[in-house]
Design an enzyme around this catalytic site. Structure first.
Site, PDB file in Angstrom:
ATOM      1  N   ARG A 189      85.539  -5.031  26.873  1.00 29.06           N
ATOM      2  CA  ARG A 189      85.753  -6.417  26.453  1.00 29.06           C
ATOM      3  C   ARG A 189      87.162  -6.651  25.905  1.00 29.06           C
ATOM      4  O   ARG A 189      87.363  -7.430  24.979  1.00 29.06           O
ATOM      5  CB  ARG A 189      84.713  -6.836  25.417  1.00 29.06           C
ATOM      6  CG  ARG A 189      83.752  -7.850  26.054  1.00 29.06           C
ATOM      7  CD  ARG A 189      82.779  -8.431  25.064  1.00 29.06           C
ATOM      8  NE  ARG A 189      81.478  -7.843  25.302  1.00 29.06           N
ATOM      9  CZ  ARG A 189      80.604  -7.572  24.353  1.00 29.06           C
ATOM     10  NH1 ARG A 189      80.848  -7.843  23.107  1.00 29.06           N
ATOM     11  NH2 ARG A 189      79.449  -7.041  24.665  1.00 29.06           N
ATOM     12  N   ARG A 191      89.889 -20.389  28.222  1.00 28.03           N
ATOM     13  CA  ARG A 191      88.475 -20.613  28.497  1.00 28.03           C
ATOM     14  C   ARG A 191      87.980 -21.977  28.006  1.00 28.03           C
ATOM     15  O   ARG A 191      86.927 -22.445  28.453  1.00 28.03           O
ATOM     16  CB  ARG A 191      87.643 -19.511  27.805  1.00 28.03           C
ATOM     17  CG  ARG A 191      87.556 -18.196  28.557  1.00 28.03           C
ATOM     18  CD  ARG A 191      86.388 -18.128  29.514  1.00 28.03           C
ATOM     19  NE  ARG A 191      85.109 -18.405  28.858  1.00 28.03           N
ATOM     20  CZ  ARG A 191      84.458 -19.534  28.961  1.00 28.03           C
ATOM     21  NH1 ARG A 191      84.939 -20.521  29.681  1.00 28.03           N
ATOM     22  NH2 ARG A 191      83.307 -19.711  28.345  1.00 28.03           N
ATOM     23  N   ASP A 208      81.228 -10.932  34.754  1.00 29.77           N
ATOM     24  CA  ASP A 208      80.043 -10.761  33.922  1.00 29.77           C
ATOM     25  C   ASP A 208      79.004  -9.990  34.725  1.00 29.77           C
ATOM     26  O   ASP A 208      78.931 -10.134  35.946  1.00 29.77           O
ATOM     27  CB  ASP A 208      79.487 -12.132  33.518  1.00 29.77           C
ATOM     28  CG  ASP A 208      78.456 -11.998  32.406  1.00 29.77           C
ATOM     29  OD1 ASP A 208      77.262 -11.861  32.722  1.00 29.77           O
ATOM     30  OD2 ASP A 208      78.849 -12.003  31.223  1.00 29.77           O
ATOM     31  N   TYR A 251      67.282  -8.466  31.700  1.00 32.43           N
ATOM     32  CA  TYR A 251      67.734  -9.858  31.549  1.00 32.43           C
ATOM     33  C   TYR A 251      66.914 -10.809  32.428  1.00 32.43           C
ATOM     34  O   TYR A 251      66.567 -11.919  32.020  1.00 32.43           O
ATOM     35  CB  TYR A 251      69.201  -9.998  31.948  1.00 32.43           C
ATOM     36  CG  TYR A 251      70.180  -9.727  30.823  1.00 32.43           C
ATOM     37  CD1 TYR A 251      70.265 -10.580  29.719  1.00 32.43           C
ATOM     38  CD2 TYR A 251      71.041  -8.631  30.887  1.00 32.43           C
ATOM     39  CE1 TYR A 251      71.178 -10.342  28.703  1.00 32.43           C
ATOM     40  CE2 TYR A 251      71.958  -8.381  29.867  1.00 32.43           C
ATOM     41  CZ  TYR A 251      72.021  -9.238  28.784  1.00 32.43           C
ATOM     42  OH  TYR A 251      72.917  -9.007  27.775  1.00 32.43           O
TER      43      TYR A 251
END
Length: 365
Positions: free
Chosen positions: A36, A49, A85, A163
């Site tokens: 990250r 962003r 991602d 997920y």
């Protein structure tokens, strides 16, 4: 897949220390990058962003390239990792995921019943569904101008499955784990489907210009040794094997592969033999113990507690020195034991990177 052949004419690589360490070759200093490293702790990242939906950013090769390069403008990191991602893979399978500010990712329709597997795309054309990631990699590889290698990545099958069933983060993963106990066959069907997409996706990343690959089994800690053995490890092994054999078939470079299974210290011996050049470690394991279990033939990566970066800079230097002395400076890539947090001070990240270079050079003398 003849379309996947690598776009030629990439700039020559100037700093290959990270790749050398990954392959177990000697290095004059220990290479370092951060999970990250392209993240919200950088004001320029927040600015880039600000106006965009998260997944819209992921689908813009230009923005992904910019975000990937931002940390390299500030710090002398030894590798870049493409901004993307892990949840783009469930999206490619036909699931809808939205990023809820302040809450994280939410699936609009998580998998509830075994029948829901039929809603997933059974055959995924990764170039059609994830071509935007490949474009981002190619653009970034050119824009890096050979400064450092570019890492591609994917989530691992169990982490993605969890997920897809939980519909977001969870502290227990109880819904996803209940599938493993109640529907073992359907769980394997789902894991196989996800693994097949990951294999094509990783091969496509190398064709697009990725020079190393990392597989993130971020939710390994929710499984015990037995469930891991049964539902995670076979797919982790298979991905390494299948990716390597496809890269050979397509005459693509055999890039080093990293497995990072967070909180899976119960499985280090197995991970050492899973077909990866590098095993990433979280901060809950002692470096000497990890080395003893993993042996000398695999490079280790990690494992400073990310929260150590909240310490004063001198303290960060001391912790890095201790970490390097514990791991040794060879067959080792310095990193954190997990990703950087949004509220971290960029200067402390810089102190971490510089301490790795300074102390490892000193120890190597």
């Amino acid at each position: 897949c003849s379309l996947l052949h690598s776009p030629k004419g990439f700039p020559e690589l100037k700093n290959d220390t990270f790749l050398r360490a990954a392959r177990g070759e000697e290095t004059e200093f220990t290479p370092v990058w951060c999970m990250r490293q392209a993240g919200r702790y950088l004001p320029e990242f927040r600015e880039t962003r600000a106006s965009q939906d998260f997944f819209a950013t992921c689908r813009s090769p230009k923005l992904c390239c910019e975000l990937t390069l931002q940390p390299l403008r500030r710090f002398p990191l030894d590798a870049a990792i493409i901004f993307s991602d892990i949840l783009v893979v469930p999206q490619a399978l036909g699931m809808e995921v939205v990023m809820v500010p302040g809450e994280g990712p939410k699936f609009t329709e998580p998998l509830k019943e075994v029948e829901d597997l039929l809603k997933l795309r059974q055959k995924v054309d990764v170039t059609a569904e994830l071509g935007y990631v490949f474009q981002a990699i190619t653009l970034t590889r050119h824009s890096l101008e050979g400064k450092v290698p570019l890492i591609g990545f994917s989530g691992a099958p169990w982490t993605l499955m969890s997920y897809m069933i939980e519909g977001g983060g969870s502290s227990t993963m109880a819904k996803a784990k209940s599938w493993l106990y109640r529907h073992p066959e359907a769980s394997h069907r789902l894991l196989r489907l996800v693994a097949d997409v990951i294999i094509d996706y990783l091969v496509g990343q190398v064709a697009a210009g990725a020079q190393a690959l990392q597989l993130f089994e971020s939710h390994a800690g929710h499984l015990g040794p037995e469930l891991f053995q049964n539902f995670a490890l076979p797919y982790i092994r298979d991905i390494a094997q299948a990716v390597k054999s496809k890269l050979k078939q397509e005459a693509l470079p055999l890039v080093p592969m990293i497995i990072f299974a967070k909180d899976a210290h119960y499985a280090l011996r197995d991970l050492a033999h899973a077909g990866y050049e590098v095993v990433g470690l979280d901060w809950t394991i002692r470096p000497q113990e990890a080395r003893a279990q993993i042996g000398e033939d695999v490079t280790l990566q990690g494992n400073l507690d990310p929260c150590a970066l909240y310490a004063p800079k001198e303290k960060i230097g001391e912790l890095v020195k201790k970490m390097l002395e514990s791991f040794g400076t060879q067959r080792y890539i310095a990193n954190l034991g997990h990703g950087l947090y949004p509220d971290m001070n960029p200067e402390h990240v810089g102190a971490f990177v510089e301490a790795v270079h300074a102390h490892s050079r000193h120890i190597n003398k």
